[in-house]
Enzyme design. Structure first.
Site, PDB file in Angstrom:
ATOM      1  N   GLU A   1      18.092  30.640   9.117  1.00 27.04           N
ATOM      2  CA  GLU A   1      19.146  30.128   8.248  1.00 27.04           C
ATOM      3  C   GLU A   1      20.346  29.649   9.083  1.00 27.04           C
ATOM      4  OE1 GLU A   1      18.679  29.584   5.188  1.00 27.04           O
ATOM      5  OE2 GLU A   1      18.000  31.307   4.019  1.00 27.04           O
TER       6      GLU A   1
ATOM      7  N   ASP B   1       6.577  32.296   9.177  1.00 28.66           N
ATOM      8  CA  ASP B   1       7.420  33.273   8.505  1.00 28.66           C
ATOM      9  C   ASP B   1       6.662  33.977   7.371  1.00 28.66           C
ATOM     10  OD1 ASP B   1       7.330  30.972   6.912  1.00 28.66           O
ATOM     11  OD2 ASP B   1       9.451  30.516   7.153  1.00 28.66           O
TER      12      ASP B   1
ATOM     13  N   ASN C   1      19.286  23.429   3.356  1.00 29.02           N
ATOM     14  CA  ASN C   1      20.463  23.762   4.171  1.00 29.02           C
ATOM     15  C   ASN C   1      20.173  23.613   5.667  1.00 29.02           C
ATOM     16  OD1 ASN C   1      18.826  25.924   4.710  1.00 29.02           O
ATOM     17  ND2 ASN C   1      20.181  27.490   3.888  1.00 29.02           N
TER      18      ASN C   1
ATOM     19  N   HIS D   1      17.481  24.862   7.233  1.00 31.03           N
ATOM     20  CA  HIS D   1      16.733  25.933   7.892  1.00 31.03           C
ATOM     21  C   HIS D   1      15.352  25.441   8.328  1.00 31.03           C
ATOM     22  CE1 HIS D   1      15.224  27.240   3.696  1.00 31.03           C
ATOM     23  NE2 HIS D   1      14.105  27.180   4.383  1.00 31.03           N
TER      24      HIS D   1
HETATM   25  C1  GLP Z   1      10.805  27.710   2.879  1.00 36.34           C
HETATM   26  C2  GLP Z   1       9.977  28.098   4.104  1.00 36.34           C
HETATM   27  C3  GLP Z   1      10.205  27.123   5.173  1.00 36.34           C
HETATM   28  C4  GLP Z   1       9.970  25.756   4.556  1.00 36.34           C
HETATM   29  C5  GLP Z   1      11.162  25.411   3.709  1.00 36.34           C
HETATM   30  C6  GLP Z   1      11.018  24.132   2.901  1.00 36.34           C
HETATM   31  O1  GLP Z   1      11.832  28.570   2.621  1.00 36.34           O
HETATM   32  N1  GLP Z   1      10.201  29.405   4.607  1.00 36.34           N
HETATM   33  O2  GLP Z   1       9.352  27.382   6.265  1.00 36.34           O
HETATM   34  O3  GLP Z   1       9.848  24.805   5.547  1.00 36.34           O
HETATM   35  O4  GLP Z   1      11.530  26.496   2.916  1.00 36.34           O
HETATM   36  O5  GLP Z   1      10.214  24.334   1.787  1.00 36.34           O
HETATM   37  P1  GLP Z   1       9.727  23.185   0.824  1.00 36.34           P
HETATM   38  O6  GLP Z   1       8.776  22.373   1.592  1.00 36.34           O
HETATM   39  O7  GLP Z   1       9.092  23.884  -0.341  1.00 36.34           O
HETATM   40  O8  GLP Z   1      10.946  22.421   0.430  1.00 36.34           O
END
Ligand code: GLP
Length: 255
Positions: A146, A67, A139, A141
């Site tokens: 989402e 992403d 949440n 995702h």
């Molecule tokens: C972000 C990224 C995701 C990631 C998630 C968890 O928004 N776009 O690909 O896996 O949130 O992030 P973190 O590891 O910082 O909790």
């Protein structure tokens, strides 16, 4: 779904890096799906140090990030392109033509739709993802899919929820700066990956991990789509697994 509950974040990263490096050893031409966020940082650190002593570590590998934010350029420090540069690319022999990150720098709807279609086609042209690493949003995702995302979704532009924007605000100078949209591979794109490894660490992920463990399959909880895939490994630490850690145990397979 294979579950591994590890003592702490370090162990989760060690296991993730082992998966990564073993796969790279088995198939130097591997096509990898690459996560961002805080959770995979320790995995990338370990991969970078292992690659320091391996000749041609990434010479034939191809990477596709999952992403990217819309509306910031690649040189913005919070862009996922910059993240990859900082945490992996500059420390390894991964060459520019083999690194793919969606381009979210344009903001017009038609341009973004074209970029999404181009990116999906590029993954297909590379032969599809062999191994994809995923973080887990609070949440539920995965990538930037989402809650409510259809399981047949492909790469596209999406709106980010308030909770995701708040969770990621620390990467930006102020919370208002967090983009409202992103480009993300879809859930169907992820399910096409030959295998997937999901990483989750810390208490903030406990609710999401518990929901994943429940085995429910519901687009309201995007990570639950992974139950539909035959080769998914979930690496969590005890803080994320919470009181269910004992019940799950390494190697068992709820859902
Ligand atoms: C972000 C990224 C995701 C990631 C998630 C968890 O928004 N776009 O690909 O896996 O949130 O992030 P973190 O590891 O910082 O909790």
């Amino acid at each position: 779904m294979r579950w591994e509950i590890h003592d702490d974040y370090d162990e989760v990263c060690h296991r993730a890096a082992t998966h990564f490096l073993d796969a790279l050893d088995r198939n130097p031409r591997i096509v990898l799906g690459m996560p961002t966020g805080r959770t995979p940082l320790g995995m990338y650190q370990r991969v970078v140090s292992a690659c320091g002593v391996r000749p041609r570590c990434f010479a034939y590998a191809t990477t596709f990030n999952l992403d990217e934010y819309v509306g910031i350029t690649a040189d913005h420090p919070a862009s996922y392109r910059a993240y990859m540069e900082r945490h992996l690319v500059r420390h390894t022999d991964l060459a520019a033509p083999r690194i793919h990150v969606p381009d979210g720098s344009r903001t017009g709807d038609a341009e973004l739709a074209a970029e999404a279609a181009r990116y999906e086609a590029e993954i297909v042209a590379a032969g599809g993802l062999d191994l994809t690493f995923l973080g887990l949003g609070r949440n539920g995702h995965i990538a930037f899919n989402e809650p409510g995302t259809p399981f047949d979704s492909r790469t596209r532009v999406v709106g980010l929820t308030a909770s995701t924007r708040a969770a990621n605000a620390g990467d930006f100078a102020s919370p208002d700066e967090v983009p409202h949209r992103a480009l993300t591979v879809g859930i169907a794109t992820l399910l096409d990956s030959t295998c997937l490894v999901l990483l989750a660490s810390g208490e903030a992920k406990r609710d999401a991990v518990r929901r994943l463990q429940s085995g429910e399959i519901d687009p309201a909880f995007p990570a639950s789509a992974l139950h539909l895939h035959p080769d998914v490994t979930v690496l969590v630490d005890r803080a994320a697994a919470g009181s269910s850690a004992e019940a799950v145990g390494a190697g068992s397979a709820p859902g």
